[in-house]
Design an enzyme around this catalytic site. Structure first.
Site, mmCIF file in Angstrom:
data_model
loop_
_atom_site.group_PDB
_atom_site.id
_atom_site.type_symbol
_atom_site.label_atom_id
_atom_site.label_comp_id
_atom_site.label_asym_id
_atom_site.label_seq_id
_atom_site.Cartn_x
_atom_site.Cartn_y
_atom_site.Cartn_z
ATOM 1 N N SER A 75 50.357 97.789 49.147
ATOM 2 C CA SER A 75 50.140 98.123 50.560
ATOM 3 C C SER A 75 49.455 99.482 50.705
ATOM 4 C CB SER A 75 51.483 98.176 51.286
ATOM 5 O OG SER A 75 52.199 99.331 50.865
ATOM 6 N N LYS A 76 49.018 99.720 51.925
ATOM 7 C CA LYS A 76 48.384 100.986 52.256
ATOM 8 C C LYS A 76 49.360 102.145 51.994
ATOM 9 C CE LYS A 76 47.194 101.859 56.653
ATOM 10 N NZ LYS A 76 46.607 101.513 57.957
ATOM 11 N N ARG A 77 50.636 101.882 52.263
ATOM 12 C CA ARG A 77 51.666 102.911 52.041
ATOM 13 C C ARG A 77 51.748 103.319 50.569
ATOM 14 N NH1 ARG A 77 56.492 101.440 54.692
ATOM 15 N NH2 ARG A 77 57.610 102.433 52.964
ATOM 16 N N ALA A 120 49.401 103.233 48.383
ATOM 17 C CA ALA A 120 48.217 104.029 48.072
ATOM 18 C C ALA A 120 48.417 105.456 48.547
ATOM 19 C CB ALA A 120 46.996 103.403 48.729
ATOM 20 N N GLU A 121 48.938 105.596 49.760
ATOM 21 C CA GLU A 121 49.164 106.938 50.294
ATOM 22 C C GLU A 121 50.212 107.675 49.476
ATOM 23 O OE1 GLU A 121 49.772 105.979 54.403
ATOM 24 O OE2 GLU A 121 47.597 105.820 54.670
#
Ligand code: GLU
Length: 514
Positions: free
Chosen positions: A266-268, A270-271
């Site tokens: 998920s984008k999370r 990656a962050e």
């Protein structure tokens, strides 16, 4: 005669293209090119609420950067089956929706959202697990199956809002043979009467997707696993349209998983881990949210493609480095795995390092030249090439030639503290001073005689090389580590090196330890 292969990548412009989408595009491209077929790009923009400005251009720019060029697309429109944006194909959807209505495979539904909520509440109260609009419940709702023909016509004439729903048969098994997953079987009781046409006159994904794949002559649908649950519904639509004979084959690609393998990437993630999962930078036009991109982080297009190719596929041998041409040659759907693929950013970096290393010094020098010139420094091409040669085994991204190689362009303004504290002693002070003197006398300084001179100075003084080597490095570069020091000395030249050694001796004279 077998049909020419035609595949499509069909992204929705609802935001930046996720790296998983890039992998889907790549697999489609590889499959098409290997078969000598066509790779089509179709923009699925029927969901007006989720449309994001700039998202289509982002898809376009991404594929261009990566060199995955569609044969037919809204941007080059090479084919005869366009347009390639669904929002420009409305008449097709209306026509085929009408066909389904005429054949009693679909029906009008006039239920308001309150009525739909009521239905769900009622079913929940009756302990139905997944309340849905289906073969049983449809008979209690307001639609063209329960209303009289006159009532329906009156409503349509009055312009009452309606949707068109698929009339899913009550007891039927829908099966498909997915090229990755094998046989997938679903009972029609598990499929609800999906909306095909929305009240705004736009088709839903399911209807538009099937119609377009048919009209565009798509032979293979290669897409992410998240679409597997929709596949039986699509098969049903092919049957209802009478298009089974030319129904495409399906191949659903394994999910991309978090680095630890627990769940979907998920984008999370990656962050949290500080790595990109979008091919290029993206600034959301509405929220201003900024997302990092592989391109801007310094990933090379070929390296990224090579990395993505291995997320769910393998060639069945040990080879890891594949050019795009080689990937086309080696790619088969049979070697796509069922298991989710862990997103290992270290592996992506490794690929990048390999691709960087394999470039010629003159190509690499161009990256460094940009940074050097941006800093107002003038350096010869020859010197740039020697610097990148010295550094190329140590960098992951092109920008590191500049960030890691600062000392090639300026004298150090500080010296590695730990080395100074632990190693800078009277022997070092003496040896480096004598070395600077000895270098003055060397005619054509190169890595070989720089080393020999150092060795002979040390021998005369009876000092072991291991004791002073790191200090010599620190005096020249300021840093504790780096590429071969004698190569650095050769690149910087006699005058610069002796100046640097003497400067360090001067600056560090109060820090000599016992
Ligand atoms: N528009 C869908 C998406 O955004 C396409 C799915 C498919 O390939 O059928 O992923």
């Amino acid at each position: 005669m077998s049909q020419a292969v035609r595949v499509r990548f069909a992204p929705s412009p609802t935001g930046p293209l996720h790296i998983g989408g890039v992998r889907t595009a790549l697999y489609n491209y590889l499959f098409a090119k290997k078969a000598g077929g066509q790779f089509i790009l179709r923009i699925e923009d029927t969901d007006q609420n989720r449309y994001v400005n700039g998202a289509e251009d982002y898809i376009h720019q991404t594929l261009k950067w990566l060199g995955i060029t569609p044969d037919e697309s809204p941007w080059n429109d090479q084919g005869e089956v366009g347009p390639y944006r669904q929002s420009e194909r409305k008449e097709h959807y209306a026509k085929y929706a009408q066909q389904l209505l005429d054949d009693d495979k679909a029906y009008y539904a006039f239920d308001t959202s309150e009525e739909l909520d009521e239905m769900r509440e009622r079913l929940k109260a009756a302990r139905v697990d997944t309340p849905q609009y289906n073969a049983i419940t449809r008979m209690q709702m307001k639609n063209s199956l329960t209303l009289s023909k006159e009532e329906v016509e009156a409503k349509l004439d009055a312009g009452e809002p309606y949707v068109i729903r698929l009339k899913v048969p009550r007891k039927e098994e829908v099966r498909l043979n997915d090229k990755v997953r094998g046989w997938v079987m679903v009972h029609s009781t598990q499929i609800d009467d999906k909306i095909l046409m929305k009240s705004d006159g736009m088709p839903t994904y399911h209807l538009a997707n099937v119609i377009d794949d048919h009209l565009m002559g798509i032979t293979h649908v290669i897409r992410g696993e998240e679409w597997l649950p929709s596949a039986p519904l699509h098969v049903l639509l092919y049957q209802f349209f009478g298009w089974e004979d030319t129904m495409p084959e399906f191949a659903h690609l394994p999910l991309l998983l978090k680095p630890d393998g627990n769940g979907k990437l998920s984008k999370r993630d990656a962050e949290k881990h500080g790595f990109p999962i979008f091919p290029m930078e993206w600034k959301d036009p509405a929220s201003g949210e900024f997302l990092a991109g592989f391109k801007e982080e310094g990933y090379l297009p070929d390296a990224l493609l090579n990395f993505l190719a291995f997320l769910g596929w393998n060639p069945g041998n040990e080879q890891e480095i594949f050019s795009l041409e080689e990937l086309i040659e080696a790619f088969t759907i049979e070697r796509i795995g069922k298991a989710g693929a862990k997103f290992d950013i270290q592996k992506a970096k490794w690929f990048n390092e390999q691709y960087l290393k394999n470039k010629s010094n003159s190509e690499l020098a161009e990256y460094l030249r940009n940074d050097v010139e941006a800093n107002g420094i003038e350096v010869s091409q020859e010197k740039l090439e020697r610097i990148v040669h010295a550094l190329k085994e140590r960098v992951t991204f092109p920008t590191e030639f500049w960030t890691q190689g600062q000392y090639f362009f300026q004298k150090p303004d500080s010296y590695d503290e730990k080395v100074v504290r632990k190693k800078w002693n009277a022997d070092v002070d003496k040896a480096l001073s004598l070395y600077a003197d000895a270098l003055e006398k060397v005619d054509h300084l190169d890595a070989g005689n720089a080393k020999a001179t150092f060795a002979s100075v040390l021998e005369e003084e009876g000092i072991g090389m291991g004791k002073v080597m790191q200090s010599l490095r620190v005096s020249i570069t300021g840093q504790a580590g780096g590429p071969d020091l004698m190569e650095i000395i050769e690149i910087l030249g006699k005058e610069e090196i002796t100046e640097r050694i003497r400067l360090a001796l001067e600056k560090l004279k109060d820090q000599i330890s016992e």
